[in-house]
Scaffold this motif. Sequence first.
Motif, PDB file in Angstrom:
ATOM      1  N   VAL A 189     -18.554 109.927 -83.635  1.00 22.19           N
ATOM      2  CA  VAL A 189     -17.540 109.209 -84.416  1.00 22.19           C
ATOM      3  C   VAL A 189     -18.086 107.848 -84.849  1.00 22.19           C
ATOM      4  O   VAL A 189     -17.916 107.438 -85.997  1.00 22.19           O
ATOM      5  N   PHE A 190     -18.751 107.153 -83.946  1.00 24.78           N
ATOM      6  CA  PHE A 190     -19.362 105.866 -84.281  1.00 24.78           C
ATOM      7  C   PHE A 190     -20.326 106.041 -85.448  1.00 24.78           C
ATOM      8  O   PHE A 190     -20.281 105.292 -86.427  1.00 24.78           O
ATOM      9  N   LEU A 191     -21.179 107.050 -85.362  1.00 18.60           N
ATOM     10  CA  LEU A 191     -22.195 107.268 -86.401  1.00 18.60           C
ATOM     11  C   LEU A 191     -21.580 107.699 -87.727  1.00 18.60           C
ATOM     12  O   LEU A 191     -22.149 107.432 -88.787  1.00 18.60           O
ATOM     13  N   ASP A 192     -20.436 108.356 -87.687  1.00 16.93           N
ATOM     14  CA  ASP A 192     -19.752 108.757 -88.916  1.00 16.93           C
ATOM     15  C   ASP A 192     -19.023 107.601 -89.581  1.00 16.93           C
ATOM     16  O   ASP A 192     -19.065 107.443 -90.796  1.00 16.93           O
ATOM     17  N   GLU A 193     -18.347 106.796 -88.780  1.00 18.73           N
ATOM     18  CA  GLU A 193     -17.436 105.791 -89.322  1.00 18.73           C
ATOM     19  C   GLU A 193     -18.063 104.423 -89.554  1.00 18.73           C
ATOM     20  O   GLU A 193     -17.818 103.789 -90.583  1.00 18.73           O
ATOM     21  N   VAL A 194     -18.835 103.961 -88.602  1.00 17.86           N
ATOM     22  CA  VAL A 194     -19.298 102.572 -88.652  1.00 17.86           C
ATOM     23  C   VAL A 194     -20.232 102.290 -89.838  1.00 17.86           C
ATOM     24  O   VAL A 194     -20.061 101.272 -90.510  1.00 17.86           O
ATOM     25  N   PRO A 195     -21.187 103.164 -90.167  1.00 18.46           N
ATOM     26  CA  PRO A 195     -22.014 102.864 -91.348  1.00 18.46           C
ATOM     27  C   PRO A 195     -21.195 102.774 -92.639  1.00 18.46           C
ATOM     28  O   PRO A 195     -21.491 101.934 -93.500  1.00 18.46           O
TER      29      PRO A 195
END
Length: 112
Positions: free
Chosen positions: A25-31
Amino acid sequence: MIYGLNKINEMAEGDSEFVHSVIGVFLDEVPEDLKSLEAAVNSGEFQQIYQLSHKLKPNVDLLEMEGTRALALEMETMGKNEEDLQGIRTRFMKLKQDVEQAVVELKRDFDF
């Protein structure tokens, strides 16, 4: 490593799939949020800077990126108060560098 996993591991209680899911989820949303924040910084949209900085804070906090969290908090406050766009830009450059480094490390460490 720029990030830590103690908070996530505590939440996961040994569930490695949960940890992998949170990282995903971090890798999907944060960038994506970072791109939006960069656009807001470049165009001087204080309200967007405020909202997106606020949104980034818990994500980087979960990964124990304390310095990055502090930068996001400063940018959030400055955006809310509509002050010091140059200061926001300076902080954003470091925040962006930290997030991009975390993304590289997480992709490597978790085979994304």
